[in-house]
Scaffold this active site. Structure first.
Site, PDB file in Angstrom:
ATOM      1  CG  ASN A   6      -1.823   1.163   1.331  1.00 38.02           C
ATOM      2  OD1 ASN A   6      -1.408   2.286   1.059  1.00 38.02           O
ATOM      3  ND2 ASN A   6      -3.053   0.944   1.716  1.00 38.02           N
ATOM      4  CG  HIS A   9       1.087   6.370   4.734  1.00 44.16           C
ATOM      5  ND1 HIS A   9       0.050   7.272   4.860  1.00 44.16           N
ATOM      6  CD2 HIS A   9       0.770   5.333   5.537  1.00 44.16           C
ATOM      7  CE1 HIS A   9      -0.849   6.801   5.706  1.00 44.16           C
ATOM      8  NE2 HIS A   9      -0.439   5.618   6.126  1.00 44.16           N
ATOM      9  CG  HIS A  42      -8.280   4.255   0.923  1.00 45.14           C
ATOM     10  ND1 HIS A  42      -8.468   4.168   2.276  1.00 45.14           N
ATOM     11  CD2 HIS A  42      -9.484   4.626   0.416  1.00 45.14           C
ATOM     12  CE1 HIS A  42      -9.722   4.463   2.579  1.00 45.14           C
ATOM     13  NE2 HIS A  42     -10.350   4.764   1.470  1.00 45.14           N
ATOM     14  NE  ARG A  44      -9.375   9.169   3.935  1.00 44.74           N
ATOM     15  CZ  ARG A  44      -9.889   8.586   5.031  1.00 44.74           C
ATOM     16  NH1 ARG A  44      -9.431   7.412   5.433  1.00 44.74           N
ATOM     17  NH2 ARG A  44     -10.820   9.187   5.731  1.00 44.74           N
ATOM     18  NE  ARG A  48      -7.327  11.537   5.516  1.00 40.75           N
ATOM     19  CZ  ARG A  48      -7.767  10.996   6.646  1.00 40.75           C
ATOM     20  NH1 ARG A  48      -6.997  10.159   7.308  1.00 40.75           N
ATOM     21  NH2 ARG A  48      -8.941  11.306   7.126  1.00 40.75           N
ATOM     22  CD  GLU A  69      -7.142  -0.166   0.983  1.00 40.68           C
ATOM     23  OE1 GLU A  69      -7.233   0.941   1.559  1.00 40.68           O
ATOM     24  OE2 GLU A  69      -6.399  -1.059   1.375  1.00 40.68           O
ATOM     25  CB  THR A 100      -9.380   2.008   7.262  1.00 40.34           C
ATOM     26  OG1 THR A 100      -8.889   2.576   6.063  1.00 40.34           O
ATOM     27  CG2 THR A 100     -10.746   1.403   7.029  1.00 40.34           C
ATOM     28  CD  GLU A 152      -7.362  -5.739   3.354  1.00 42.81           C
ATOM     29  OE1 GLU A 152      -7.726  -5.251   2.272  1.00 42.81           O
ATOM     30  OE2 GLU A 152      -6.490  -5.213   4.065  1.00 42.81           O
ATOM     31  CG  HIS A 191      -5.545  -1.332   9.261  1.00 40.51           C
ATOM     32  ND1 HIS A 191      -5.164  -0.709  10.417  1.00 40.51           N
ATOM     33  CD2 HIS A 191      -6.004  -0.363   8.440  1.00 40.51           C
ATOM     34  CE1 HIS A 191      -5.387   0.580  10.299  1.00 40.51           C
ATOM     35  NE2 HIS A 191      -5.890   0.824   9.124  1.00 40.51           N
ATOM     36  N   GLY A 192      -2.127  -2.370  10.025  1.00 44.87           N
ATOM     37  CA  GLY A 192      -1.295  -2.342  11.232  1.00 44.87           C
ATOM     38  C   GLY A 192      -0.229  -3.423  11.271  1.00 44.87           C
TER      39      GLY A 192
HETATM   40  N1  PXP Z   1      -6.028  -2.728   4.350  1.00 44.59           N
HETATM   41  C1  PXP Z   1      -6.906  -1.690   4.366  1.00 44.59           C
HETATM   42  C2  PXP Z   1      -8.324  -1.963   4.012  1.00 44.59           C
HETATM   43  C3  PXP Z   1      -6.486  -0.396   4.688  1.00 44.59           C
HETATM   44  O1  PXP Z   1      -7.379   0.617   4.697  1.00 44.59           O
HETATM   45  C4  PXP Z   1      -5.130  -0.178   4.982  1.00 44.59           C
HETATM   46  C5  PXP Z   1      -4.653   1.204   5.299  1.00 44.59           C
HETATM   47  O2  PXP Z   1      -4.901   2.048   4.227  1.00 44.59           O
HETATM   48  C6  PXP Z   1      -4.253  -1.268   4.930  1.00 44.59           C
HETATM   49  C7  PXP Z   1      -4.728  -2.532   4.647  1.00 44.59           C
HETATM   50  C8  PXP Z   1      -2.793  -1.112   5.207  1.00 44.59           C
HETATM   51  O3  PXP Z   1      -2.627  -0.799   6.540  1.00 44.59           O
HETATM   52  P1  PXP Z   1      -1.216  -0.295   7.062  1.00 44.59           P
HETATM   53  O4  PXP Z   1      -0.926   0.986   6.349  1.00 44.59           O
HETATM   54  O5  PXP Z   1      -1.419  -0.126   8.523  1.00 44.59           O
HETATM   55  O6  PXP Z   1      -0.226  -1.381   6.706  1.00 44.59           O
END
Ligand code: PXP
Length: 244
Positions: A6, A9, A42, A44, A48, A69, A100, A152, A191-192
């Site tokens: 992803n 950032h 993503h 949005r 952002r 996303e 998210t 997911e 995520h995370g």
């Molecule tokens: N999956 C989804 C649905 C997300 O919204 C995000 C963050 O944009 C991620 C995975 C990736 O998460 P992280 O940036 O914490 O690795």
């Protein structure tokens, strides 16, 4: 296990200055060269980080599949149907959130009746559909009933857990992944996830795809900083007429 990177950032840093660097499209090339199986962005509603321009260029230039996303925002669904990324993951979106928070509501009638037409449109456009959900039995059941190809699983609770809670959250993910597979769903997770906590999730045999962003981009800043400083120091020495 497929590893989707992803790159949101990279765009977050660019948008901090509203300039043209760093370019997530270039970052995607590097991620692909580094071995990413796919690229996740993503788009949005508040724009952002990732911009429409990024998604359009990525759709043209990626060599690996794009996982777009999106929330159920009509103009973004329209864009997805036009560009036809390999996969769309529908996510919840709240304006004030930092990232998210939690999975999509797929259980209540109101949410499902909003989701259904969106999923039909995406599927009619030939796009593989996934829903970002909590590792919860009802959410998995409801996702299967909605006819998506994949879910997911939200790994955020696992990522934030401490002590004995870590095992409990991992068990929840394992159970949800097994249930997803039994229901005929492809199971993704994300995520995370970090370099420190990813191993047990990557070892879950029912999970076939991971989406990782923040931790990879954070590490890139640090592992790349030394070289970046050296490059600027070289430019400065040259400007001063000294040896490079
Ligand atoms: N999956 C989804 C649905 C997300 O919204 C995000 C963050 O944009 C991620 C995975 C990736 O998460 P992280 O940036 O914490 O690795």
């Amino acid at each position: 296990m497929r590893f989707y990177v992803n790159i949101d950032h990279v765009a977050t840093v660019r948008q901090a200055r509203r300039t043209d660097e760093p370019d997530p499209v270039r970052a995607a090339v590097l991620a692909e060269l580094g071995g990413a199986d796919g690229i996740t962005v993503h788009l949005r509603e508040d724009r952002r980080h990732i911009q429409e321009r990024d998604v359009r260029l990525l759709a043209e230039t990626l060599r690996t599949p794009m996982n777009l996303e999106l929330a159920m925002v009509p103009e973004i669904v329209d864009l997805a149907c036009e560009l036809r990324p390999y996969q769309v993951t529908v996510v919840p979106e709240r304006r004030q959130e930092v990232t998210t928070e939690g999975g999509l509501d797929v259980v209540t009638d109101a949410s499902r009746s909003r989701l259904e037409p969106v999923l039909v449109r995406l599927r009619d456009a030939g796009i593989r559909t996934a829903l970002f959900i909590d590792p919860d039995p009802d959410a998995l059941q409801a996702s299967a009933a909605l006819g998506v190809e994949a879910v997911e699983l939200h790994t955020g609770e696992y990522a934030l857990a401490h002590g004995a809670q870590v095992h409990a959250e991992l068990d929840r993910l394992a159970d949800a992944a097994a249930q997803g597979r039994r229901l005929g769903l492809a199971v993704h997770a994300g995520h995370g996830l970090t370099y420190e906590n990813v191993t047990p999730v990557a070892a879950l045999r029912d999970v076939e795809e991971l989406n990782i962003g923040h931790s990879v981009i954070s590490r890139a800043v640090l592992v790349g900083l030394r070289e970046a400083v050296t490059d600027m120091a070289t430019v400065l020495r040259r400007a001063a007429g000294g040896d490079a």
